[in-house]
Design an enzyme around this catalytic site. Structure first.
Site, PDB file in Angstrom:
ATOM      1  N   LYS A 143       0.896  -1.167   0.000  1.00 60.01           N
ATOM      2  CA  LYS A 143       0.000   0.000   0.000  1.00 60.01           C
ATOM      3  C   LYS A 143       0.929   1.210   0.000  1.00 60.01           C
ATOM      4  O   LYS A 143       1.588   1.505   0.999  1.00 60.01           O
ATOM      5  CB  LYS A 143      -0.900  -0.054   1.240  1.00 60.01           C
ATOM      6  N   CYS A 199      12.134   7.506  13.722  1.00 60.89           N
ATOM      7  CA  CYS A 199      11.531   6.803  14.861  1.00 60.89           C
ATOM      8  C   CYS A 199      12.528   6.670  16.000  1.00 60.89           C
ATOM      9  O   CYS A 199      12.150   6.436  17.137  1.00 60.89           O
ATOM     10  CB  CYS A 199      11.037   5.441  14.429  1.00 60.89           C
ATOM     11  N   GLU A 210       5.344  -0.777  13.695  1.00 59.85           N
ATOM     12  CA  GLU A 210       6.354   0.004  14.410  1.00 59.85           C
ATOM     13  C   GLU A 210       5.775   1.397  14.524  1.00 59.85           C
ATOM     14  O   GLU A 210       5.523   2.046  13.508  1.00 59.85           O
ATOM     15  CB  GLU A 210       7.655  -0.014  13.605  1.00 59.85           C
TER      16      GLU A 210
END
Ligand code: NAP
Length: 490
Positions: free
Chosen positions: A150, A267, A230
């Site tokens: 996606k 992150c 995540e």
């Protein structure tokens, strides 16, 4: 049968994905490794076209994107090497023994096998390494899964260009046509794909709300599947007193560049600094402020991330107990940001939940603790993290092993005297951590162990030799490491 537009598209795509999986999963490891290498080759051949596209769509620098593309290519080649070596399947053999007392022992053998088609949600902050041909796709293909990507709307054109390279590799390597598919669409399409009965697993990197939504969609399914999401991490960095006393200049320099790297859109950004009050801390704060003065403005990845950042900074500023250490001037140019560094007493941090949330951007919050017990209370209250860092001397580590122990309990990776940004792609890497850093702390999304997310163990009992997978045959034709009657052998 799904009736709406997204449902119909998901039906078509997942039907193709399942057909591809049934063929692809049976293809030998050498051909699969060749396919991964061919994807890497095709991406490299298109580097000149890919880099400007990604710069335009993501606003990341050319140097960063060149490095990220190289990492993506190396990652595909690393999984090819893993496949060729072959021992990752974790084969074990317990030879049967008809004479065993009090009853005969059956012949029991085990190895990892792919689960089925996997959905990968491309991440906005790594248009190459965590997106279309990134770690989730590479590890799933290595595991023997077909993949539906996606695409992230923030870099559709980059994603489509990478997919074109993958399609060429599919054709050149004679892989099933729909081994990898690429779809663009709304939340509704994402939901329909996650909930489709042919889907076996999901890989995601992004916001907490996005990851949690995918976990909830999966939980609503009749047949459960794993979602490897995540999500959010503030990566606490503890500045230990003995280290800070002599190294505050270097610590400030390292942290200033880590906090602002890629406009802080990592992150692993060190979003939380913890220290004991004292003179050495004042020197560090002064130097961090100095270093921040020279950081240029950077454009964020997309409008949504920019708005979230500005809103979150606004909320921090409205808190009268928070002291601003550094705030870049307001900028007129859209989506440009400068660093924002704040300071707060531990007692306030412990009390205010919004201060514990991830702020995605060039931001970090310094929490000043009165004493060691307060520092321990802060660490114990912090949710699961991808990383935690110690800036510490040997003396600090010996004196404060109890703090180190708490750090180990909250994160997937512990770093000494370095910064958490920069995640090496290798066998020993853990890019995962307790919830909400990820949905499943037992796994990593970076490094060769990422392959374990897409497989399950299958046990073969009493099988005739010719019907066993090559990995489990007596003569070990693939020459892989196996646990044979509890002894490692090749
Ligand atoms: P995101 O909003 O989580 O979106 C990532 C992907 O998930 C997109 O494809 C999005 O679909 C899909 N998605 C999100 N929510 C969904 C839902 N409820 N149902 C179905 N699909 C859903 O991430 P983003 O666009 O990259 O950035 C937004 C925020 O996420 C940032 O401000 C930041 O706070 C955080 N973030 C964190 C990290 C990290 O590594 N911790 C990385 C990136 C972003 P659409 O394509 O339809 O939008």
């Amino acid at each position: 049968m799904n009736e709406n537009k997204e449902g119909k598209l998901a039906d078509e795509v997942m039907h193709n994905a399942l057909m591809a999986f049934e063929k692809y999963s049976l293809i030998d490891k050498k051909s699969k490794a060749g396919f991964l290498k061919e994807i890497a080759k095709q991406i490299e051949l298109n580097r000149i076209e890919l880099i400007p596209l990604a710069i335009e769509e993501s606003h990341l620098s050319e140097a960063r994107l060149q490095g990220e593309l190289t990492r993506t290519i190396n990652q595909l080649n690393l999984f090819a090497t893993l496949l060729l070596e072959g021992s990752w399947v974790d084969a074990s053999i317990d030879i049967g023994n008809a004479q065993q007392k009090p009853y005969p022992k059956p012949d029991v053998r085990k190895m990892l096998q792919p689960m089925g088609p996997i959905i990968v949600f491309g991440a906005s902050n790594f248009p190459f390494a965590f997106s279309t041909a990134g770690g989730d796709t590479a590890s799933a293909l290595a595991a023997g899964a077909s993949v539906v990507i996606k695409a992230h709307p923030a870099h559709y054109r980059t994603s489509s260009a990478i997919f074109k390279a993958i399609k060429t590799a599919i054709a050149f390597s004679n892989m099933p046509e729909f081994t990898v598919q690429h779809v663009e669409g709304s939340f509704a399409l994402g939901k329909a794909l996650v909930q489709h009965s042919f889907t076996s697993g999901v890989g995601f990197t992004g916001s907490f709300s996005g990851g949690k939504a995918l976990m909830n969609y999966a939980a609503e399914r009749e047949k459960p599947i794993p979602v490897f999401a995540e999500m959010s991490s503030i990566n606490p960095t503890v500045l230990y007193p003995d280290y800070l006393k002599t190294n505050y200049l270097q610590v400030a320099e390292k942290l200033a560049s880590s906090i602002t790297l890629g406009a802080g859109q990592f992150c692993t950004n060190p979003g939380l600094l913890l220290a004991l009050d004292g003179d050495e801390l004042d020197g560090f704060i002064e130097e961090l402020r100095n270093k921040m003065q020279s950081i240029p403005a950077q454009k964020m990845l997309h409008e949504g991330i920019y708005k979230n950042y500005i809103e979150a900074i606004g909320q921090v500023k409205r808190n009268n107990d928070v002291e601003i250490i550094f705030e870049g001037n307001d900028l007129s140019s859209e989506m440009d940001v400068l660093p924002f560094i704040a300071k707060v007493k531990a007692a306030v941090f412990l009390d205010k939940n919004h201060l514990k949330d991830e702020i995605f951007g060039p931001y970090s919050l310094l929490v000043v603790c009165k004493n060691k017990e307060e520092l321990k209370s802060v660490l114990k209250l912090i949710a699961g993290q991808l990383t935690t860092t110690l800036m510490a001397t040997e003396k600090d580590m010996n004196q404060h092993s109890d703090i180190l122990h708490i750090q180990q309990s909250i994160a997937g990776r512990i770093i000494v005297n370095d910064v958490p940004t920069g995640v090496e792609v290798c066998s020993s890497m853990v890019h995962g951590g307790p919830y909400p850093a990820t949905s499943d702390a037992r796994y990593t999304s970076v490094g060769t162990a990422a392959i374990k997310r897409w497989v399950r163990p299958v046990c073969y009992q009493g099988f005739p030799q010719q019907h066993l997978p090559d990995e489990l045959k007596n003569d070990n034709p693939l020459k892989i490491w196996r646990l044979e009657n509890n002894e490692w052998k090749k």
